[in-house]
Write an enzyme that holds these catalytic residues in place. Structure first.
Site, PDB file in Angstrom:
ATOM      1  N   ARG A 140       0.819  -1.221   0.000  1.00 25.97           N
ATOM      2  CA  ARG A 140       0.000   0.000   0.000  1.00 25.97           C
ATOM      3  C   ARG A 140       0.853   1.272   0.000  1.00 25.97           C
ATOM      4  O   ARG A 140       0.469   2.279  -0.589  1.00 25.97           O
ATOM      5  CB  ARG A 140      -0.933  -0.038   1.229  1.00 25.97           C
ATOM      6  CG  ARG A 140      -1.974   1.064   1.251  1.00 25.97           C
ATOM      7  CD  ARG A 140      -2.970   0.830   2.386  1.00 25.97           C
ATOM      8  NE  ARG A 140      -3.631   2.043   2.756  1.00 25.97           N
ATOM      9  CZ  ARG A 140      -4.770   2.501   2.230  1.00 25.97           C
ATOM     10  NH1 ARG A 140      -5.386   1.803   1.297  1.00 25.97           N
ATOM     11  NH2 ARG A 140      -5.298   3.619   2.627  1.00 25.97           N
ATOM     12  N   ILE A 194      -6.898   8.178  -1.173  1.00 25.70           N
ATOM     13  CA  ILE A 194      -6.878   6.711  -1.290  1.00 25.70           C
ATOM     14  C   ILE A 194      -7.790   6.237  -0.163  1.00 25.70           C
ATOM     15  O   ILE A 194      -7.668   6.686   0.972  1.00 25.70           O
ATOM     16  CB  ILE A 194      -5.438   6.134  -1.198  1.00 25.70           C
ATOM     17  CG1 ILE A 194      -5.443   4.608  -1.128  1.00 25.70           C
ATOM     18  CG2 ILE A 194      -4.646   6.701  -0.042  1.00 25.70           C
ATOM     19  CD1 ILE A 194      -4.025   3.984  -1.221  1.00 25.70           C
ATOM     20  N   SER A 195      -8.738   5.362  -0.483  1.00 20.95           N
ATOM     21  CA  SER A 195      -9.759   4.953   0.485  1.00 20.95           C
ATOM     22  C   SER A 195      -9.142   4.284   1.708  1.00 20.95           C
ATOM     23  O   SER A 195      -8.044   3.719   1.644  1.00 20.95           O
ATOM     24  CB  SER A 195     -10.743   3.988  -0.169  1.00 20.95           C
ATOM     25  OG  SER A 195     -11.337   4.582  -1.304  1.00 20.95           O
ATOM     26  N   GLN A 196      -9.885   4.321   2.801  1.00 21.71           N
ATOM     27  CA  GLN A 196      -9.521   3.571   4.014  1.00 21.71           C
ATOM     28  C   GLN A 196      -9.362   2.083   3.642  1.00 21.71           C
ATOM     29  O   GLN A 196     -10.191   1.558   2.888  1.00 21.71           O
ATOM     30  CB  GLN A 196     -10.664   3.760   5.014  1.00 21.71           C
ATOM     31  CG  GLN A 196     -10.501   3.047   6.323  1.00 21.71           C
ATOM     32  CD  GLN A 196     -11.825   3.014   7.088  1.00 21.71           C
ATOM     33  OE1 GLN A 196     -12.901   3.060   6.508  1.00 21.71           O
ATOM     34  NE2 GLN A 196     -11.724   2.939   8.388  1.00 21.71           N
ATOM     35  N   PRO A 197      -8.332   1.411   4.151  1.00 22.50           N
ATOM     36  CA  PRO A 197      -8.127   0.001   3.777  1.00 22.50           C
ATOM     37  C   PRO A 197      -9.380  -0.869   3.976  1.00 22.50           C
ATOM     38  O   PRO A 197      -9.706  -1.699   3.115  1.00 22.50           O
ATOM     39  CB  PRO A 197      -7.001  -0.453   4.714  1.00 22.50           C
ATOM     40  CG  PRO A 197      -6.249   0.800   5.049  1.00 22.50           C
ATOM     41  CD  PRO A 197      -7.255   1.906   5.048  1.00 22.50           C
TER      42      PRO A 197
END
Ligand code: SAH
Length: 204
Positions: free
Chosen positions: A25, A51-54
């Site tokens: 990531r 970038i979205s939350q995992p």
């Protein structure tokens, strides 16, 4: 990240967990924010985007119930991270991004990490899908829409799945929409907060 943020919150699909372990990531986060790569939050990637939350990336991927054979449309490439994860889970990914500089960022990240083999990044308005590679077995939208764009359902293969945040500019429900013999079945998975989907079928 995988143990604390994903497993503990109920992500149980082992293929999804393995894909999230496999993709580095930090290679998809801007250099100045690298310390935040494994934080439990979205991270800014420029142009007001994130970038979205995992957990969201994992939940959306799990919601698509991928087996490895699918052609997938990813709307909102952003960093390319979500597309890279989908590239591990399906056969082929078309990722479309409205902001040309972000499309380049995504492409560079995918190439550097050796993930560009089955992931293609296009510049364009993904709110109307990407007709040239349709139909898709699965479609994922990483930005919040005012309503589900009819064109995306049109580009979905029968029995295909669409996962999309739908609601206001600030708060959405993450919807899973399944197409069955032309009809659709929708269910909400969780509340969420995504950046707005722009374009013809998004927010003005
Ligand atoms: N999945 C991405 C995060 C996406 S953030 C990741 O893993 O990094 C949402 C992205 O959607 C932003 O990059 C934004 O520019 C893009 N976007 C917004 N509206 C769009 C549209 N109509 N078509 C394509 N991309 C769009």
């Amino acid at each position: 990240m995988v143990d604390e943020q994903l497993r503990k919150r109920g992500i149980g699909d082992e293929r999804v967990l393995a894909a999230m372990l496999e993709i580095p990531r930090e290679e998809f986060v801007p250099i100045e924010s690298r310390v935040l790569s494994y934080a439990d939050d979205p991270v800014p990637i420029g142009f007001g985007q994130t970038i979205s939350q995992p957990y969201m990336t994992a939940l959306m991927a799990q919601s698509l119930a991928l087996k490895g054979t699918e052609t997938i449309l990813d709307v909102g490439a952003g960093s390319g991270y979500g597309a890279a994860v989908l590239g591990v889970l399906g056969a082929r990914v078309i990722s479309i991004e409205l902001v040309p500089a972000l499309a380049q960022f995504a492409m560079r990240n995918l190439q550097r990490t050796g993930r560009a083999g089955n992931v293609t990044v296009m510049v364009g308005d993904g709110s109307i899908g990407y007709a040239d590679a349709a139909p898709y077995d699965a479609i994922t939208v990483g930005a919040g829409a005012p309503e589900t764009p009819a064109g995306l359902i049109g580009q979905l293969r029968d029995s295909g799945r669409l996962v999309i945040p739908v609601g206001t500019r600030k708060d959405q429900s993450l919807m899973i929409i399944t197409k069955k013999k032309g009809a659709t079945d929708s269910r909400a998975v969780t509340q969420c907060r995504f950046v707005p989907l722009r374009g013809a079928e998004g927010w003005r």
